[in-house]
Design an enzyme around this catalytic site. Structure first.
Site, short mmCIF file in Angstrom:
data_model
loop_
_atom_site.label_atom_id
_atom_site.label_comp_id
_atom_site.label_asym_id
_atom_site.label_seq_id
_atom_site.Cartn_x
_atom_site.Cartn_y
_atom_site.Cartn_z
CB THR A 1 37.32 76.65 -11.95
OG1 THR A 1 38.00 77.03 -13.11
CG2 THR A 1 38.18 75.71 -11.11
CB VAL A 9 49.16 74.96 -16.81
CG1 VAL A 9 48.71 74.51 -15.43
CG2 VAL A 9 49.40 73.75 -17.71
N GLY A 10 46.62 76.94 -15.85
CA GLY A 10 46.20 77.99 -14.93
C GLY A 10 46.54 77.65 -13.49
CG ASP A 11 43.83 79.18 -10.58
OD1 ASP A 11 43.39 79.11 -11.75
OD2 ASP A 11 43.09 79.24 -9.58
CB THR A 42 36.77 79.78 -9.20
OG1 THR A 42 36.23 79.77 -10.52
CG2 THR A 42 35.93 80.69 -8.33
N GLY A 43 38.39 81.58 -11.25
CA GLY A 43 38.53 82.84 -11.96
C GLY A 43 39.83 82.88 -12.74
N GLY A 84 43.17 82.48 -13.70
CA GLY A 84 44.24 81.71 -13.09
C GLY A 84 45.56 82.44 -13.00
#
Ligand code: GLY
Length: 327
Positions: free
Chosen positions: A189, A218-220, A240-241, A243
């Site tokens: 990301t 949906v992630g972070d 990043t990583g 989420g």
């Protein structure tokens, strides 16, 4: 070339007071604390190896008169347009049903924010996020609504599923249990923070999210406070990583709050990751990395696991560093 991280860390540590870990209750403090001497501005910091190209694009934008907001948008766009980058924009790995769905957000020094989630067929979600911020009364648009808004704003539709990502998806389907892939390789990301010569901080974050995720996940990255947070009185942070772990602990917001209470950017990233680790028994099984930038141009990063890199452009240099990690 990657730098010896000890040199970088000792450089950052100069003039930084040692401050014990703070409780969340103590984060309510309003007055930012000076953490370290001022750096020459601008400074730009970006996650992962693609950060070098991103920083160059952002610097070029600043040189041509752009603000930090213009710079972070321009900075992450090359990664979104790079079909060989399988974690951002075109070429991103699809979800488990074969759809490439993108998340992005942007935030400026006045606290304005824009975000798009689960958007399909649009090459530059970061630019759509900026339009949401500047042209609508909202902060976030999702899915078909975000796509419709982008088209109304003149964005063209593009097939984002490349031959390579389709091949990887076909391979995954042969062996998978039809579960999303949660592993330390699921990264890259792009998250960027920039402070311009006026001392104004902006941030951007853009991703295709977890490979082979459930359709609709949906992630972070597009969530203000999770994937990105900026408070110009204090600084900004990007995550990043994995989420899901970042969402549960609002890692970027927490990092900025730790800086507000006087921690250096690196120490704030570390403290936020310690909080995240304390809330996740399985924290050794996934990766999260954070970068942060304070209002004086000081920056730093930290990760759960080794291997997290970031690019830092300051003092006429643009170099890669590997962050220290908890594990
Ligand atoms: N951090 C990117 C994601 O989990 O979607």
């Amino acid at each position: 070339m990657k730098n010896n991280r000890r040199n970088f860390i000792s450089k950052l540590s100069l003039g930084i007071a040692t401050i014990p870990a703070l409780s969340l209750a103590s984060c309510a403090q309003e007055t930012p604390v000076e953490t370290a001497p001022k750096k020459a501005l601008p400074v730009i910091i970006t996650t992962w190896d693609a950060g070098i190209v991103a920083n160059e694009a952002a610097l070029a934008n600043l040189k041509s008169g752009g603000t930090s907001l213009d710079a972070v948008e321009a900075g992450v766009m090359p990664a979104e347009a790079d079909a060989a980058n399988q974690y951002v924009g075109i070429g991103g790995k699809p979800d488990r049903d074969g759809y490439v769905t993108l998340d992005a957000c942007i935030m400026d020094w006045e606290g304005n924010a824009g975000s798009v989630c689960f958007v399909q067929d649009i090459l530059h979600p970061i630019s759509v996020a900026r339009r949401v911020m500047e042209k609508t009364p909202h902060v976030m648009l999702v899915g078909t609504g975000a796509r419709q808004f982008a088209i109304e704003e003149g964005f063209e539709t593009t097939d984002l599923l490349t031959e390579q990502s389709k091949k990887d998806w076909d391979e995954w389907r042969k062996t998978s249990e039809y579960k999303p892939v949660i592993n330390t390789e699921n990264h890259d990301t792009i998250g960027m923070l920039a402070i311009d010569e006026k001392g104004n901080i902006s941030g951007a974050c853009t991703t295709s999210g977890m490979a082979f995720k459930m359709h609709g996940r949906v992630g972070d990255s597009p969530i203000i406070g999770a994937g990105l947070f900026v408070d110009n009185e204090v600084g900004g942070a990007v995550a990043t990583g994995l989420g899901e772990a970042v969402l549960r602990t609002l890692t970027s917001f927490l990092t900025v709050e730790f800086m507000r209470n006087g921690m250096s950017p690196k120490d704030a990233c570390k403290a936020a990751l310690e909080r995240l680790a304390a809330k996740h028994k399985n924290f050794k099984d996934f990766q999260v990395g954070i970068i942060a930038l304070d209002k004086n141009g000081n920056s730093g990063g930290y990760a759960l696991q080794g291997g997290f890199t970031f690019a830092l452009a300051e003092d006429g240099k643009n170099e890669m560093f590997e962050a220290e990690s908890l594990i």
